[in-house]
Design a protein around this motif. Structure first.
Motif, PDB file in Angstrom:
ATOM      1  N   LEU A   1      -4.404  -9.844  -0.233  1.00 35.27           N
ATOM      2  CA  LEU A   1      -3.283  -9.555   0.160  1.00 35.27           C
ATOM      3  C   LEU A   1      -3.507  -8.046   0.711  1.00 35.27           C
ATOM      4  O   LEU A   1      -3.006  -7.567   1.895  1.00 35.27           O
ATOM      5  N   ASN A   2      -4.238  -7.186   0.164  1.00 39.24           N
ATOM      6  CA  ASN A   2      -4.473  -5.851   0.354  1.00 39.24           C
ATOM      7  C   ASN A   2      -5.163  -5.760   1.840  1.00 39.24           C
ATOM      8  O   ASN A   2      -4.880  -4.870   2.520  1.00 39.24           O
ATOM      9  N   THR A   3      -5.904  -6.577   1.962  1.00 40.24           N
ATOM     10  CA  THR A   3      -6.992  -6.443   2.960  1.00 40.24           C
ATOM     11  C   THR A   3      -6.403  -7.138   4.539  1.00 40.24           C
ATOM     12  O   THR A   3      -7.079  -7.162   5.444  1.00 40.24           O
ATOM     13  N   GLY A   4      -5.241  -7.989   4.085  1.00 43.23           N
ATOM     14  CA  GLY A   4      -4.732  -8.581   5.469  1.00 43.23           C
ATOM     15  C   GLY A   4      -5.434 -10.110   5.615  1.00 43.23           C
ATOM     16  O   GLY A   4      -5.087 -10.588   6.519  1.00 43.23           O
TER      17      GLY A   4
ATOM     18  N   PHE B   1      12.679  -6.405   3.038  1.00 38.68           N
ATOM     19  CA  PHE B   1      11.250  -6.487   2.295  1.00 38.68           C
ATOM     20  C   PHE B   1      10.647  -5.154   2.444  1.00 38.68           C
ATOM     21  O   PHE B   1      10.126  -4.378   1.454  1.00 38.68           O
ATOM     22  N   VAL B   2      10.531  -4.587   3.578  1.00 40.59           N
ATOM     23  CA  VAL B   2       9.817  -3.447   4.074  1.00 40.59           C
ATOM     24  C   VAL B   2      10.705  -2.220   3.574  1.00 40.59           C
ATOM     25  O   VAL B   2      10.223  -1.293   2.747  1.00 40.59           O
ATOM     26  N   ARG B   3      11.898  -2.160   3.680  1.00 41.46           N
ATOM     27  CA  ARG B   3      12.975  -1.320   3.275  1.00 41.46           C
ATOM     28  C   ARG B   3      12.855  -0.838   1.737  1.00 41.46           C
ATOM     29  O   ARG B   3      12.632   0.183   1.220  1.00 41.46           O
ATOM     30  N   ASN B   4      13.042  -1.944   0.966  1.00 49.22           N
ATOM     31  CA  ASN B   4      12.524  -1.779  -0.326  1.00 49.22           C
ATOM     32  C   ASN B   4      11.534  -1.454  -0.916  1.00 49.22           C
ATOM     33  O   ASN B   4      11.538  -0.555  -1.887  1.00 49.22           O
TER      34      ASN B   4
ATOM     35  N   THR C   1       3.853  -2.366  -5.794  1.00 50.29           N
ATOM     36  CA  THR C   1       4.539  -1.878  -4.373  1.00 50.29           C
ATOM     37  C   THR C   1       3.647  -1.507  -3.392  1.00 50.29           C
ATOM     38  O   THR C   1       3.953  -1.702  -2.242  1.00 50.29           O
ATOM     39  N   ALA C   2       2.607  -0.900  -3.931  1.00 49.62           N
ATOM     40  CA  ALA C   2       1.558  -0.598  -2.876  1.00 49.62           C
ATOM     41  C   ALA C   2       0.767  -1.848  -2.250  1.00 49.62           C
ATOM     42  O   ALA C   2       0.558  -1.780  -1.042  1.00 49.62           O
ATOM     43  N   ILE C   3       0.755  -2.814  -2.735  1.00 49.78           N
ATOM     44  CA  ILE C   3       0.385  -4.085  -2.149  1.00 49.78           C
ATOM     45  C   ILE C   3       1.427  -4.435  -1.133  1.00 49.78           C
ATOM     46  O   ILE C   3       0.809  -4.931   0.233  1.00 49.78           O
ATOM     47  N   LYS C   4       2.767  -4.263  -1.218  1.00 48.44           N
ATOM     48  CA  LYS C   4       3.517  -4.714  -0.403  1.00 48.44           C
ATOM     49  C   LYS C   4       3.516  -3.721   0.743  1.00 48.44           C
ATOM     50  O   LYS C   4       3.819  -4.098   1.969  1.00 48.44           O
ATOM     51  N   ILE C   5       3.363  -2.635   0.492  1.00 45.04           N
ATOM     52  CA  ILE C   5       3.147  -1.356   1.655  1.00 45.04           C
ATOM     53  C   ILE C   5       1.939  -1.906   2.415  1.00 45.04           C
ATOM     54  O   ILE C   5       2.001  -1.757   3.825  1.00 45.04           O
ATOM     55  N   ARG C   6       0.922  -2.292   1.783  1.00 49.26           N
ATOM     56  CA  ARG C   6      -0.057  -2.399   2.489  1.00 49.26           C
ATOM     57  C   ARG C   6      -0.147  -3.638   3.382  1.00 49.26           C
ATOM     58  O   ARG C   6      -0.699  -3.848   4.688  1.00 49.26           O
ATOM     59  N   MET C   7       0.593  -4.655   3.079  1.00 52.98           N
ATOM     60  CA  MET C   7       1.068  -5.712   3.761  1.00 52.98           C
ATOM     61  C   MET C   7       1.462  -5.300   5.236  1.00 52.98           C
ATOM     62  O   MET C   7       1.371  -5.764   6.265  1.00 52.98           O
TER      63      MET C   7
ATOM     64  N   LEU D   1       6.236  15.473   1.296  1.00 55.55           N
ATOM     65  CA  LEU D   1       5.746  14.178   1.246  1.00 55.55           C
ATOM     66  C   LEU D   1       7.072  13.204   1.436  1.00 55.55           C
ATOM     67  O   LEU D   1       6.589  12.214   1.986  1.00 55.55           O
ATOM     68  N   GLU D   2       8.225  13.510   1.025  1.00 52.77           N
ATOM     69  CA  GLU D   2       9.155  12.504   1.445  1.00 52.77           C
ATOM     70  C   GLU D   2       9.695  12.337   2.970  1.00 52.77           C
ATOM     71  O   GLU D   2       9.745  11.248   3.315  1.00 52.77           O
ATOM     72  N   GLU D   3       9.356  13.662   3.805  1.00 54.64           N
ATOM     73  CA  GLU D   3       9.447  13.359   5.125  1.00 54.64           C
ATOM     74  C   GLU D   3       8.259  12.547   5.611  1.00 54.64           C
ATOM     75  O   GLU D   3       8.389  11.460   6.632  1.00 54.64           O
ATOM     76  N   HIS D   4       6.929  12.758   5.089  1.00 55.99           N
ATOM     77  CA  HIS D   4       5.937  11.565   5.442  1.00 55.99           C
ATOM     78  C   HIS D   4       6.085  10.070   5.148  1.00 55.99           C
ATOM     79  O   HIS D   4       5.874   9.432   5.872  1.00 55.99           O
ATOM     80  N   LEU D   5       7.048   9.775   4.088  1.00 52.00           N
ATOM     81  CA  LEU D   5       7.079   8.374   3.519  1.00 52.00           C
ATOM     82  C   LEU D   5       8.330   7.848   4.444  1.00 52.00           C
ATOM     83  O   LEU D   5       8.210   6.817   4.726  1.00 52.00           O
ATOM     84  N   ASN D   6       9.428   8.860   4.675  1.00 48.63           N
ATOM     85  CA  ASN D   6      10.165   8.497   5.545  1.00 48.63           C
ATOM     86  C   ASN D   6      10.021   7.916   7.151  1.00 48.63           C
ATOM     87  O   ASN D   6      10.410   6.910   7.772  1.00 48.63           O
ATOM     88  N   ASN D   7       9.116   8.881   7.443  1.00 46.03           N
ATOM     89  CA  ASN D   7       8.441   8.503   8.789  1.00 46.03           C
ATOM     90  C   ASN D   7       7.579   7.023   8.854  1.00 46.03           C
ATOM     91  O   ASN D   7       7.781   6.280   9.473  1.00 46.03           O
ATOM     92  N   SER D   8       6.965   6.938   7.755  1.00 47.47           N
ATOM     93  CA  SER D   8       6.235   5.613   7.599  1.00 47.47           C
ATOM     94  C   SER D   8       7.175   4.723   7.575  1.00 47.47           C
ATOM     95  O   SER D   8       6.998   3.484   8.213  1.00 47.47           O
ATOM     96  N   LEU D   9       8.253   4.675   6.770  1.00 43.96           N
ATOM     97  CA  LEU D   9       9.348   3.465   6.785  1.00 43.96           C
ATOM     98  C   LEU D   9       9.794   3.456   8.225  1.00 43.96           C
ATOM     99  O   LEU D   9      10.062   2.102   8.604  1.00 43.96           O
TER     100      LEU D   9
END
Length: 225
Positions: A26-29, A83-86, A164-170, A209-217
């Motif tokens: 999952l992590n590697t796609g 899924f992505v937002r959560n 959560t990080a697994i889902k983010i990497r997906m 850090l929060e700005e960075h994560l908001n941009n990623s979302l």
């Protein structure tokens, strides 16, 4: 290849190994969002026993990383908006929420080394559009974020973050993978919170850090920044 017959006495080590190998897929796609796969196929992909795969699948289903489709097999969750937002909102709660405590546990020398690594990579990606540089940035990205959270020494938080990080990497593998063309943004956003963190300004570091994560979302949901 190991015996793929169903076993009722698979050891904890075999079950752990099977889980970690599916996690790596999952992590590697290798397993992609929306893909349907059978337990037998997972046996082949992970070189595990069928019994250990079944145990691992039960755990992965509980964590929201696989879904059972009756008479069809197992499906990797699709990357719908919810899924992505959560996943990103939980990631933000964990990372920003633990930053102050974690930063006290990380030696300043490590933070300064992260800054140096980012500055070096920034120079490289400007002069070199090689994919290897992008892969190095992505590896540093995931490693740094995980180490910041894990520095808090809270095993419950660490486990929730790992899932959560697994889902983010997906999402990253499918939508916002680091490339030679966006790597400079990732680096500069990291530096925007690493530099105040090194200077002891935790409040500004948390904001950046929060700005960075908001941009990623935003990017993961198909928007622009």
């Amino acid at each position: 290849m190991q015996n793929t017959a169903t076993k009722t006495n698979d050891s904890p080590l075999l079950r752990k190994t099977a889980y970690e190998r599916i996690e790596a897929l999952l992590n590697t796609g290798t397993l992609t969002p929306g893909q349907v796969v059978s337990q037998r196929e997972l046996v082949e992909l992970t070189d595990s026993t069928l019994g250990s795969i079944r145990e691992a699948v039960s755990r992965l289903e509980a964590e929201g990383l696989l879904q059972t489709l009756p008479k069809r097999g197992l499906m990797v969750p699709s990357l719908d908006i919810t899924f992505v937002r959560n996943a990103y909102e939980l990631r933000k709660l964990i990372e920003v929420g633990t930053l102050e405590r974690s930063s006290d546990m990380i030696p300043k020398s490590i933070i300064e080394n992260w800054i140096k690594q980012h500055e070096k990579l920034l120079e490289q990606i400007i002069d070199n559009k090689d994919e290897e540089v992008s892969e190095e940035i992505q590896k540093l990205d995931w490693d740094m974020h995980s180490r910041i959270v894990n520095a808090g020494n809270n095993t419950l938080v660490e486990n929730v973050y790992r899932i959560t990080a697994i889902k983010i990497r997906m999402a990253v593998q499918s939508r916002i993978k680091v490339t030679p063309f966006n790597g400079h943004r990732v680096i500069n956003e990291h530096l925007s919170f690493l530099r105040p963190l090194a200077a002891g300004d935790k409040k500004l570091a948390a904001i950046k850090l929060e700005e960075h994560l908001n941009n990623s979302l935003t990017l993961a949901l198909g928007g622009t920044i």
